[in-house]
Write a protein that holds these residues in place. Structure first.
Motif, mmCIF file in Angstrom:
data_model
loop_
_atom_site.group_PDB
_atom_site.id
_atom_site.type_symbol
_atom_site.label_atom_id
_atom_site.label_comp_id
_atom_site.label_asym_id
_atom_site.label_seq_id
_atom_site.Cartn_x
_atom_site.Cartn_y
_atom_site.Cartn_z
ATOM 1 N N GLY A 174 -6.984 -22.891 105.956
ATOM 2 C CA GLY A 174 -7.396 -22.088 104.509
ATOM 3 C C GLY A 174 -8.718 -22.402 104.566
ATOM 4 O O GLY A 174 -9.703 -22.387 105.223
ATOM 5 N N MET A 175 -9.037 -22.613 103.030
ATOM 6 C CA MET A 175 -10.327 -23.001 102.565
ATOM 7 C C MET A 175 -10.108 -24.380 101.538
ATOM 8 O O MET A 175 -9.252 -24.940 101.390
ATOM 9 C CB MET A 175 -10.832 -21.912 101.640
ATOM 10 N N LYS A 176 -11.319 -24.750 101.240
ATOM 11 C CA LYS A 176 -11.304 -25.860 100.316
ATOM 12 C C LYS A 176 -12.130 -25.598 99.103
ATOM 13 O O LYS A 176 -12.820 -24.719 98.948
ATOM 14 C CB LYS A 176 -12.054 -27.161 100.669
ATOM 15 N N ALA A 177 -11.484 -25.977 97.958
ATOM 16 C CA ALA A 177 -12.165 -25.773 96.695
ATOM 17 C C ALA A 177 -12.624 -27.148 96.181
ATOM 18 O O ALA A 177 -11.816 -28.054 96.308
ATOM 19 C CB ALA A 177 -11.134 -25.462 95.490
ATOM 20 N N VAL A 191 -17.849 -25.695 90.525
ATOM 21 C CA VAL A 191 -17.056 -25.142 91.605
ATOM 22 C C VAL A 191 -17.626 -24.802 92.689
ATOM 23 O O VAL A 191 -18.694 -23.970 92.495
ATOM 24 C CB VAL A 191 -16.053 -24.201 90.875
ATOM 25 N N THR A 192 -17.560 -25.136 93.796
ATOM 26 C CA THR A 192 -18.107 -24.529 95.300
ATOM 27 C C THR A 192 -16.722 -24.268 95.910
ATOM 28 O O THR A 192 -15.749 -24.991 95.950
ATOM 29 C CB THR A 192 -19.142 -25.208 95.833
ATOM 30 N N THR A 193 -16.917 -23.500 96.957
ATOM 31 C CA THR A 193 -15.774 -23.352 98.042
ATOM 32 C C THR A 193 -16.441 -23.419 99.425
ATOM 33 O O THR A 193 -17.442 -22.949 99.715
ATOM 34 C CB THR A 193 -14.718 -22.021 97.802
ATOM 35 N N THR A 194 -15.299 -23.800 100.379
ATOM 36 C CA THR A 194 -16.031 -23.897 101.799
ATOM 37 C C THR A 194 -14.666 -23.472 102.468
ATOM 38 O O THR A 194 -13.538 -23.283 102.082
ATOM 39 C CB THR A 194 -16.533 -25.104 102.021
ATOM 40 N N ALA A 195 -14.898 -23.247 103.924
ATOM 41 C CA ALA A 195 -13.775 -23.145 104.832
ATOM 42 C C ALA A 195 -13.285 -24.649 104.941
ATOM 43 O O ALA A 195 -13.840 -25.488 104.565
ATOM 44 C CB ALA A 195 -14.146 -22.827 106.258
ATOM 45 N N GLN A 279 -0.371 -23.482 87.784
ATOM 46 C CA GLN A 279 -0.288 -22.774 86.638
ATOM 47 C C GLN A 279 -0.794 -21.372 86.703
ATOM 48 O O GLN A 279 -0.354 -20.292 86.532
ATOM 49 C CB GLN A 279 -0.626 -23.119 85.470
ATOM 50 N N PHE A 280 -2.086 -21.292 87.477
ATOM 51 C CA PHE A 280 -2.919 -20.189 87.631
ATOM 52 C C PHE A 280 -2.613 -19.638 89.320
ATOM 53 O O PHE A 280 -3.134 -18.571 89.679
ATOM 54 C CB PHE A 280 -4.494 -20.507 87.518
ATOM 55 N N GLY A 281 -1.838 -20.400 89.743
ATOM 56 C CA GLY A 281 -1.133 -19.697 91.103
ATOM 57 C C GLY A 281 -2.134 -19.584 92.325
ATOM 58 O O GLY A 281 -2.115 -19.019 93.387
ATOM 59 N N LEU A 282 -3.000 -20.731 92.471
ATOM 60 C CA LEU A 282 -4.136 -20.736 93.573
ATOM 61 C C LEU A 282 -3.802 -22.005 94.553
ATOM 62 O O LEU A 282 -4.553 -22.211 95.194
ATOM 63 C CB LEU A 282 -5.504 -20.971 92.921
ATOM 64 N N ALA A 283 -2.254 -22.086 94.744
ATOM 65 C CA ALA A 283 -1.868 -22.804 95.885
ATOM 66 C C ALA A 283 -2.149 -22.050 97.150
ATOM 67 O O ALA A 283 -2.369 -22.900 98.103
ATOM 68 C CB ALA A 283 -0.480 -23.227 95.677
ATOM 69 N N LYS A 284 -2.191 -20.846 97.139
ATOM 70 C CA LYS A 284 -2.352 -20.197 98.474
ATOM 71 C C LYS A 284 -3.583 -19.084 97.915
ATOM 72 O O LYS A 284 -3.520 -18.320 96.920
ATOM 73 C CB LYS A 284 -1.138 -19.288 98.882
ATOM 74 N N VAL A 285 -4.434 -18.344 99.002
ATOM 75 C CA VAL A 285 -5.429 -17.339 98.868
ATOM 76 C C VAL A 285 -4.555 -16.347 98.529
ATOM 77 O O VAL A 285 -3.405 -16.094 99.275
ATOM 78 C CB VAL A 285 -6.350 -17.440 99.902
ATOM 79 N N ARG A 286 -5.056 -15.364 97.865
ATOM 80 C CA ARG A 286 -4.445 -14.019 97.731
ATOM 81 C C ARG A 286 -5.257 -13.001 98.381
ATOM 82 O O ARG A 286 -4.654 -11.929 99.014
ATOM 83 C CB ARG A 286 -4.439 -13.496 96.032
ATOM 84 N N PHE A 287 -6.645 -13.236 98.562
ATOM 85 C CA PHE A 287 -7.392 -12.211 99.266
ATOM 86 C C PHE A 287 -7.929 -12.655 100.558
ATOM 87 O O PHE A 287 -7.897 -14.006 100.776
ATOM 88 C CB PHE A 287 -8.602 -11.654 98.120
ATOM 89 N N LYS A 288 -8.599 -11.972 101.175
ATOM 90 C CA LYS A 288 -9.319 -12.077 102.519
ATOM 91 C C LYS A 288 -10.732 -12.494 102.234
ATOM 92 O O LYS A 288 -11.386 -11.730 101.304
ATOM 93 C CB LYS A 288 -9.063 -11.056 103.539
ATOM 94 N N GLY A 289 -11.180 -13.517 102.867
ATOM 95 C CA GLY A 289 -12.657 -14.058 102.899
ATOM 96 C C GLY A 289 -13.004 -15.006 101.632
ATOM 97 O O GLY A 289 -12.149 -14.898 100.621
ATOM 98 N N LEU A 290 -14.066 -15.701 101.754
ATOM 99 C CA LEU A 290 -14.404 -16.542 100.710
ATOM 100 C C LEU A 290 -14.939 -16.370 99.559
ATOM 101 O O LEU A 290 -14.745 -16.828 98.399
ATOM 102 C CB LEU A 290 -15.152 -17.439 101.427
#
Length: 315
Positions: A174-177, A191-195, A279-290
């Protein structure tokens, strides 16, 4: 705002409000709507010869509610028909609810212009004016957000922007927040995100707001001192294996006490992760790509900060 239906009037007249209604009422009061509209307005289509666009304020409210309740585009459209409190906050009636494609297009508009980051900055500025941000200490941390690892899809491959990593003895895809949190208030300021395979310490320079005197981090940030070229006092957790090698005595007892103090401060960073994921449901990604998932993560952090503001105002 359009005239409300008999069903909505009956809903509004209930004696007891649901938690959703209480939450939406608080968000109505504390979100700096005018400031956010100014960010989006230059990018929003204006009325012309074609189909008249939905009011910008209504679409912004629908989009934020979609993030607050972790709903897909079709689920958001259905929820607008079913739940009167959502229609009330949006200012839309049953006859003017946007379809899932309109909701999707608005999200793509924000993503294409990278407006989620600008919205986040507006919330930062709003809270800073209220004295809730940019204190003298920060806590940095990262969490893994899972992505589908199956190749049973149309392309026959995994998302190329997501990667495999190992944490402990368990593999994750997945990715990292990565977030920076104010050590005093616990509010997320960066906030930043990466693989998922990106090292935590590689992002540390982008997680500081620049006015810190002290930074707290776990052992994954060892070596951060050499990456930030300015005077900051670092409180980085020691490795458990190093602690285990120390002989019993006063030195080890003192080291344990110091680690306990560091951990008690770092604990504040776990609450944002819990809310964003559960609460906001971001335990898994919903979309494709970062890009798309970064926009969603940034808006989730924005919503968390506004929610924390409602809690402080209430108490």
């Amino acid at each position: 705002m359009s005239q409300i239906s008999f069903a909505d009037a009956e809903q509004a007249g209930k004696r007891r409000k649901t938690r959703r209604e209480v939450f939406l009422g608080e968000m109505e009061l504390v979100v700096p709507w005018k400031a956010l509209l100014k960010v989006i307005e230059p990018h929003y289509p204006v009325a012309g010869r074609g189909r008249r666009p939905y009011p910008l304020q209504a679409m912004l409210r629908v989009h934020l509610m979609q993030n607050w309740f972790a709903l897909s585009d079709p689920a958001m459209e259905e929820a607008m028909y079913e739940i009167a409190s959502l229609r009330s906050l949006s200012g839309l009636g049953l006859e003017t609810i946007p379809d899932e494609t309109t909701i999707l297009n608005f999200r793509h508009l924000l993503e294409a212009s990278d407006l989620a980051e600008d919205i986040f900055k507006q919330i930062n500025a709003h809270l800073a004016r209220k004295g809730l941000l940019l204190k003298r200490g920060s806590i940095v941390d990262a969490t893994i957000i899972a992505a589908p690892s199956s190749t049973k899809n149309e392309s026959g491959e995994r998302d190329p922007e997501m990667h495999q990593t190992k944490k402990g003895n368990q593999s994750h895809f997945g990715m990292k927040a990565h977030i920076g949190v104010d050590a005093d208030s616990g509010l997320v300021h960066t906030v930043t995100t990466t693989a998922a395979n990106e090292g935590d310490v590689d992002q540390v320079g982008d997680l500081l707001h620049g006015k810190e005197d002290m930074v707290w981090a776990d052992s994954g940030y060892r070596g951060a001192q050499s990456r930030v070229k300015r005077g900051v006092q670092w409180h980085i957790a020691g490795r458990p294996s190093d602690m285990a090698k120390m002989p019993e005595g006063r030195a080890k007892a003192s080291a344990r006490k110091q680690e306990h103090q560091k951990a008690s401060i770092r604990a504040k960073v776990e609450h944002p992760f819990q809310v964003i994921k559960r609460q906001f449901g971001l335990a898994k990604v919903r979309f494709k790509g970062l890009v798309k998932n970064t926009a969603r993560g940034t808006l989730s952090a924005t919503s968390l900060r506004v929610q924390r503001d409602t809690t402080r105002t209430r108490h």
